[in-house]
Design a protein around this motif. Structure first.
Motif, PDB file in Angstrom:
ATOM      1  N   GLU A 148       0.825  -1.208   0.000  1.00 45.86           N
ATOM      2  CA  GLU A 148       0.000   0.000   0.000  1.00 45.86           C
ATOM      3  C   GLU A 148       0.859   1.258   0.000  1.00 45.86           C
ATOM      4  O   GLU A 148       0.471   2.281  -0.572  1.00 45.86           O
ATOM      5  CB  GLU A 148      -0.899   0.028   1.248  1.00 45.86           C
ATOM      6  CG  GLU A 148      -1.755  -1.204   1.437  1.00 45.86           C
ATOM      7  CD  GLU A 148      -2.792  -1.366   0.348  1.00 45.86           C
ATOM      8  OE1 GLU A 148      -3.381  -0.346  -0.069  1.00 45.86           O
ATOM      9  OE2 GLU A 148      -2.996  -2.503  -0.101  1.00 45.86           O
ATOM     10  N   GLU A 149       1.991   1.180   0.688  1.00 45.02           N
ATOM     11  CA  GLU A 149       2.822   2.367   0.887  1.00 45.02           C
ATOM     12  C   GLU A 149       4.265   1.918   1.113  1.00 45.02           C
ATOM     13  O   GLU A 149       4.509   0.860   1.678  1.00 45.02           O
ATOM     14  CB  GLU A 149       2.308   3.130   2.109  1.00 45.02           C
ATOM     15  CG  GLU A 149       2.754   4.554   2.217  1.00 45.02           C
ATOM     16  CD  GLU A 149       2.036   5.299   3.352  1.00 45.02           C
ATOM     17  OE1 GLU A 149       2.614   6.278   3.819  1.00 45.02           O
ATOM     18  OE2 GLU A 149       0.929   4.892   3.756  1.00 45.02           O
ATOM     19  N   ARG A 174       6.468   3.877   5.211  1.00 45.01           N
ATOM     20  CA  ARG A 174       5.586   4.275   6.312  1.00 45.01           C
ATOM     21  C   ARG A 174       6.201   3.819   7.636  1.00 45.01           C
ATOM     22  O   ARG A 174       6.695   2.705   7.747  1.00 45.01           O
ATOM     23  CB  ARG A 174       4.209   3.643   6.123  1.00 45.01           C
ATOM     24  CG  ARG A 174       3.211   4.062   7.168  1.00 45.01           C
ATOM     25  CD  ARG A 174       1.866   3.372   6.945  1.00 45.01           C
ATOM     26  NE  ARG A 174       0.942   3.766   7.966  1.00 45.01           N
ATOM     27  CZ  ARG A 174      -0.142   4.476   7.758  1.00 45.01           C
ATOM     28  NH1 ARG A 174      -0.453   4.862   6.541  1.00 45.01           N
ATOM     29  NH2 ARG A 174      -0.944   4.798   8.747  1.00 45.01           N
ATOM     30  N   HIS A 200       4.170  -1.435  -5.856  1.00 46.24           N
ATOM     31  CA  HIS A 200       3.527  -0.355  -5.115  1.00 46.24           C
ATOM     32  C   HIS A 200       2.280   0.036  -5.898  1.00 46.24           C
ATOM     33  O   HIS A 200       2.358   0.752  -6.907  1.00 46.24           O
ATOM     34  CB  HIS A 200       4.486   0.827  -4.952  1.00 46.24           C
ATOM     35  CG  HIS A 200       3.920   1.937  -4.140  1.00 46.24           C
ATOM     36  ND1 HIS A 200       3.895   3.231  -4.568  1.00 46.24           N
ATOM     37  CD2 HIS A 200       3.331   1.945  -2.923  1.00 46.24           C
ATOM     38  CE1 HIS A 200       3.329   4.000  -3.652  1.00 46.24           C
ATOM     39  NE2 HIS A 200       2.984   3.230  -2.651  1.00 46.24           N
ATOM     40  N   TRP A 258       2.701  -3.271   3.770  1.00 45.86           N
ATOM     41  CA  TRP A 258       3.423  -2.011   3.691  1.00 45.86           C
ATOM     42  C   TRP A 258       4.908  -2.303   3.768  1.00 45.86           C
ATOM     43  O   TRP A 258       5.317  -3.299   4.357  1.00 45.86           O
ATOM     44  CB  TRP A 258       3.055  -1.088   4.861  1.00 45.86           C
ATOM     45  CG  TRP A 258       1.678  -0.545   4.787  1.00 45.86           C
ATOM     46  CD1 TRP A 258       1.303   0.687   4.332  1.00 45.86           C
ATOM     47  CD2 TRP A 258       0.463  -1.203   5.173  1.00 45.86           C
ATOM     48  NE1 TRP A 258      -0.060   0.826   4.407  1.00 45.86           N
ATOM     49  CE2 TRP A 258      -0.603  -0.329   4.917  1.00 45.86           C
ATOM     50  CE3 TRP A 258       0.165  -2.459   5.701  1.00 45.86           C
ATOM     51  CZ2 TRP A 258      -1.934  -0.644   5.167  1.00 45.86           C
ATOM     52  CZ3 TRP A 258      -1.154  -2.791   5.946  1.00 45.86           C
ATOM     53  CH2 TRP A 258      -2.183  -1.896   5.685  1.00 45.86           C
ATOM     54  N   THR A 281      -0.277   2.000  -5.535  1.00 50.97           N
ATOM     55  CA  THR A 281      -0.715   3.390  -5.680  1.00 50.97           C
ATOM     56  C   THR A 281      -0.041   4.077  -6.860  1.00 50.97           C
ATOM     57  O   THR A 281      -0.685   4.801  -7.609  1.00 50.97           O
ATOM     58  CB  THR A 281      -0.422   4.175  -4.384  1.00 50.97           C
ATOM     59  OG1 THR A 281      -1.015   3.480  -3.295  1.00 50.97           O
ATOM     60  CG2 THR A 281      -0.985   5.580  -4.451  1.00 50.97           C
TER      61      THR A 281
END
Length: 167
Positions: A41-42, A45, A96, A58, A98
């Motif tokens: 997701e990220e 982080r 990734h 993540w 996104t």
């Protein structure tokens, strides 16, 4: 690593005569579910999300906190049994979602959106190879047309901006 874990992913191994083997087996499957064809997701982080969905992952940042403390750089995946972590090794890759970019662990840090290659082929034809030597800008000459000089300068500057030739 111990004799009870695999060398690369630290997956728990079953032992002869071990009770509750399904626990160890399920743990290994949960870790494989995070590591194989990883999608995150990220990237980077530091704090765990408040309400993660099962299966969401993540890449932990360099200064993790909370449940992620002591897992800098790891791939963190949320499972019904809580957080699971995969310590990366050089060459690990994660998509990734996104940005649509691949994150690659180089042995020290995660790099996102970089493509490394000796050359690029399209339909079997090389379109980009190793960087060429610098090309000297045209100067002098009494018959050089100023428009062509401007055009050549623009081409050379564009090639330099793209990193295809040295400055």
């Amino acid at each position: 690593m111990t004799d009870e874990d695999t060398a690369r992913l630290a997956l728990p191994l079953l032992a002869a005569g071990q009770a509750q083997k399904e626990t160890w087996h399920n743990e290994a499957l949960a870790l494989l579910d995070i590591a194989v064809q990883a999608t995150v997701e990220e990237v980077g982080r530091n704090a765990p999300p408040a309400a993660p969905a099962p299966g969401a992952c993540w890449i932990v940042g360099t200064a993790p906190s909370g449940d992620w403390a002591d897992h800098a750089g790891a791939i963190a995946g949320w499972t019904p049994g809580g957080w699971r972590f995969i310590a990366p090794r050089a060459g690990f890759r994660a998509w990734h979602g996104t940005t649509g970019q691949e994150a690659v662990f180089d042995g020290t840090t995660w790099r996102r959106g970089e493509v490394r290659a000796a050359r690029v082929l399209v339909d079997g034809q090389q379109v980009i190879g190793p960087r060429g030597a610098a090309i000297v800008m045209p100067t002098g000459g009494s018959t050089v047309d100023s428009e062509i000089r401007s055009c050549v300068a623009t081409i050379l500057n564009t090639l330099r901006d793209h990193g295809l030739i040295a400055i």
